[in-house]
Write a protein that holds these residues in place. Sequence first.
Motif, PDB file in Angstrom:
ATOM      1  N   TYR A 118       0.862  -1.189   0.000  1.00 25.30           N
ATOM      2  CA  TYR A 118       0.000   0.000   0.000  1.00 25.30           C
ATOM      3  C   TYR A 118       0.896   1.235   0.000  1.00 25.30           C
ATOM      4  O   TYR A 118       1.723   1.415   0.905  1.00 25.30           O
ATOM      5  CB  TYR A 118      -0.898  -0.021   1.224  1.00 25.30           C
ATOM      6  CG  TYR A 118      -1.778   1.218   1.361  1.00 25.30           C
ATOM      7  CD1 TYR A 118      -2.447   1.743   0.255  1.00 25.30           C
ATOM      8  CD2 TYR A 118      -1.938   1.847   2.591  1.00 25.30           C
ATOM      9  CE1 TYR A 118      -3.249   2.842   0.389  1.00 25.30           C
ATOM     10  CE2 TYR A 118      -2.741   2.960   2.725  1.00 25.30           C
ATOM     11  CZ  TYR A 118      -3.402   3.473   1.611  1.00 25.30           C
ATOM     12  OH  TYR A 118      -4.197   4.586   1.732  1.00 25.30           O
ATOM     13  N   SER A 170      -8.923   2.076   3.552  1.00 21.86           N
ATOM     14  CA  SER A 170      -8.888   1.658   4.954  1.00 21.86           C
ATOM     15  C   SER A 170      -8.368   0.220   5.043  1.00 21.86           C
ATOM     16  O   SER A 170      -8.242  -0.487   4.037  1.00 21.86           O
ATOM     17  CB  SER A 170     -10.285   1.737   5.573  1.00 21.86           C
ATOM     18  OG  SER A 170     -11.148   0.815   4.941  1.00 21.86           O
ATOM     19  N   GLU A 171      -8.089  -0.208   6.277  1.00 21.93           N
ATOM     20  CA  GLU A 171      -7.627  -1.586   6.488  1.00 21.93           C
ATOM     21  C   GLU A 171      -8.687  -2.590   6.055  1.00 21.93           C
ATOM     22  O   GLU A 171      -8.375  -3.646   5.508  1.00 21.93           O
ATOM     23  CB  GLU A 171      -7.287  -1.805   7.966  1.00 21.93           C
ATOM     24  CG  GLU A 171      -6.087  -0.993   8.431  1.00 21.93           C
ATOM     25  CD  GLU A 171      -5.770  -1.265   9.899  1.00 21.93           C
ATOM     26  OE1 GLU A 171      -6.501  -2.077  10.495  1.00 21.93           O
ATOM     27  OE2 GLU A 171      -4.807  -0.675  10.435  1.00 21.93           O
ATOM     28  N   GLN A 172      -9.960  -2.245   6.295  1.00 25.30           N
ATOM     29  CA  GLN A 172     -11.031  -3.153   5.896  1.00 25.30           C
ATOM     30  C   GLN A 172     -11.116  -3.281   4.375  1.00 25.30           C
ATOM     31  O   GLN A 172     -11.362  -4.368   3.843  1.00 25.30           O
ATOM     32  CB  GLN A 172     -12.372  -2.674   6.456  1.00 25.30           C
ATOM     33  CG  GLN A 172     -12.490  -2.783   7.982  1.00 25.30           C
ATOM     34  CD  GLN A 172     -11.770  -1.680   8.710  1.00 25.30           C
ATOM     35  OE1 GLN A 172     -11.359  -0.701   8.085  1.00 25.30           O
ATOM     36  NE2 GLN A 172     -11.618  -1.828  10.022  1.00 25.30           N
ATOM     37  N   ILE A 174      -8.620  -2.840   2.249  1.00 22.47           N
ATOM     38  CA  ILE A 174      -7.459  -3.621   1.797  1.00 22.47           C
ATOM     39  C   ILE A 174      -7.697  -5.104   2.088  1.00 22.47           C
ATOM     40  O   ILE A 174      -7.374  -5.983   1.283  1.00 22.47           O
ATOM     41  CB  ILE A 174      -6.178  -3.104   2.484  1.00 22.47           C
ATOM     42  CG1 ILE A 174      -5.887  -1.667   2.040  1.00 22.47           C
ATOM     43  CG2 ILE A 174      -4.996  -4.013   2.153  1.00 22.47           C
ATOM     44  CD1 ILE A 174      -4.709  -1.041   2.755  1.00 22.47           C
ATOM     45  N   GLU A 175      -8.292  -5.389   3.243  1.00 17.82           N
ATOM     46  CA  GLU A 175      -8.606  -6.779   3.584  1.00 17.82           C
ATOM     47  C   GLU A 175      -9.570  -7.376   2.564  1.00 17.82           C
ATOM     48  O   GLU A 175      -9.458  -8.534   2.182  1.00 17.82           O
ATOM     49  CB  GLU A 175      -9.201  -6.845   4.985  1.00 17.82           C
ATOM     50  CG  GLU A 175      -9.512  -8.269   5.427  1.00 17.82           C
ATOM     51  CD  GLU A 175     -10.200  -8.320   6.778  1.00 17.82           C
ATOM     52  OE1 GLU A 175     -10.488  -9.440   7.259  1.00 17.82           O
ATOM     53  OE2 GLU A 175     -10.450  -7.238   7.357  1.00 17.82           O
TER      54      GLU A 175
END
Length: 859
Positions: A118, A170-172, A174-175
């Motif tokens: 990222y 956000s991390e979500q 990317i997840e």
Amino acid sequence: MEDTASALSKLSRRNKRLESLLKKYKQTHHLQYALIQLSEQASTVPELTLLYPAIHHILEQYLPSRSFYVVLQNQFSQQLELSYFVDERDGISVPLNESHHFSEGVTGYVFRLGKTVYFTRDTMQAAITEGRFRALGSPAEYWVGVPVYRDKTIIGVMVSQSYNAEQSYSEQQIELLEVMSLYLATAIERVKKRELLESEVKIRTRALMQSNEALNKEIEQRKKALERQQILFKISELATCNSQIDEIYQQVHQIIRSITFADNLYIALYDKESGWLNFPYCVDSVSPSSQPRKFAKGYSELVISTERSQLIDGHRANLLIENGIVERPANFDPKWAATSWLGAPLKTAQGVIGLIACQAYNHSYEFDHDDMELISFVSNQIATVLQTHLANQALKASYQELEIRVLEKTKELRQTNLHLQMQIEERKKIEQQLYHDAHHDPLTGLPNRSLFLTQLEKTLQIYQRHPEHHFAVLFIDLDKFKDINDQLGHQAGDQFLINVSEAFSECIREHDLLARLAGDEFVILLNHLSDKNQAEDVAKRIIRVMQKPFCMKGICVQSGASIGITYSNKRYGDIDEIIRDADAAMYYAKNAGRGRFEFYHPLLTAGKHLPKAVECHHLCDLPSHFRSTEVVDYSASATKLIQTVPAVRMLEAFGEHPVLGSTSFDILKKFAAERDEQLELELKLLREAQVATPQFAGHTLLACSTLLLEEQAFGLLQKQLQNQSKGLCLLFNEHDIRFASSRQLDNLKQLALTGIPIGLNDFAKDRCDLTLLSQIDFTYVLLSSTFSKRVLQQSSFEVQLKGILAVTECKNIQVIAKGPAILNFQTLLEKHGLKRFFGKQLNLATLAETQASSELLAE
């Protein structure tokens, strides 16, 4: 104002908590829904050129991905090639045909690195300056690259970028990209196979047009291809259906039955860690069920170890056995051997998880290579479906329930945002429900182990700060619960547990806590107790309730309850000690005959911590001594209370135990290993009391057990009492006399007829049975301290006392009240007609001695 501010602050904290929880559930929902959409697209799109836009459309719903492309490695040239490209700024102006274009850029960097990267504009520029890769195309504000794997080999990179400085990842998000990449390779393979299948169908269709003979052949193959496609569709549908795992096995069986002979089919799952084969599904005309077994040398193990489909007929079976590849069990009967056997491995990205096998007996069917090809064709898809359901079956129901609840609560919160108080109340209900679900047993609705231990910890802390706040723990184990399950079934067993929990709840106070630990084990926490008798009363109520038979389906089963009780003690440092002692007392009650209760005593666990020589110490070998307590006679006619010369005393035997120190023999006799040892101890104490009796002018009361009244012991008792003075009175417990045999009662009456003074101890503790007083010529009757207290507290017991005094006056029986040696207490009882009292005077010497003894017995 302060209350309003506090309420707003509390509401704000709860808002943040709910928002965090909602965010977590939304992320789970997005992941699940995105994967379902990806699976549907992989099952429906006819070619890869339509799959990538479909994936792009799915991602646009959850993250900024207007600029999105997919790069895959060419398996022949090993170069990174563009498979899909959409960019809102560069369009197709980037020199895509340039040699090694993607290998030199950030995409190639991700491919070599093999993990998610990222970049922001600044971090990417810094990486370019460091020489990690070249700058290609317009610089993005945010750039995410996710590697795409097939099995454990990287095959490409999936990239999303944003040119808007306000649209980061956000991390979500990317997840979500990472999860999509995990299933992208599978989706690509499915679409490629479908493209290949469609291409093959088209080629064969054109060839069929050249000749009639070829036409019929190609039409047949196209039908097979279409059937395979339909089979794949059916299997793909299984991956997204909400059926239970057993229904999935049955549907897989139906699918296999549609393509080949599958009257006898089983599915086996292999656990590498334990080395066991389990058979969750088996339909077989010879062996209806298969038991789990260790990994050995069978047909199933051959498929798993080779990771290839196996077709075994009689000839090949003999060759495999001769070469030692396959071994038959020692008890195997050759006449039940399969004449044709076909098995295919269930392969996933993590390896082989098991196999699916079909077999035929007595040459009813012979499998061929077409059958093996078909079952091999569908086995990988079936493996993926089974792995998905096995991994998610435990979570799926809870996820769906949580999703529904989150949607419902979200809708309610939107409607109640206009009314602050309604919002607070609704959130309180949600928290209470969540707390209740986490801390209560789902079957009975009672508090579970977690809630009970938490409450017990708080109670122990309160007791450590305020020692006057006593408590007790009752550990309850249901007797013959297994018989109910065996005779009536587990459904009846569940109903029995529900009925028992409701009955137990009626036996305790509102502020007491009843919990179910596990199975047929219950536990009760009693708070705010003043003495042990209150815990004893609860135990007796439970035992009476459990004496009623449980009936269902016309069958009645008698159960019961074994109860262990531990009372609060200042030596308790943690709750594990409390549970341990209550459990030890419960096991003692169960071993002593069930359907009863026992208080914890240190002797129950002392043997676990003592040397063998001390543990097996014979009670008769303990040094002993007597402690005398005089019965006090008060006269109500004098102007003040004057104590007369005592005419009656009570002897209590004490033994110097190696663990407990000076301890009452009434306690030690209860834990005697054998009845002979207890009888020997009884006679020894009687002899010692006979020696001490002549030194006292009045009557000496000595507590004895009904063991002396049994047929074999009574002769020894009579012989020992032949030459004694009449000053020794044998005192028997009222509870033991009530449950004595007819022979024991006859022997007791024989003692009275021969002039031996006898007494009744702890009378009217549980019930007031006047027939005992009228049928047996007792010299003394000692009222229990519990009854004495109740006379002063409840008017109904005054009537019972009048009846006792009337019968004892007619029979010339001396009545002695037991209780604390408090003048006010004795004065109140004196007004009811009682003149004699048994209790130690509260001077400094006896007070210290009494307190020390009480603490020792409580331990």
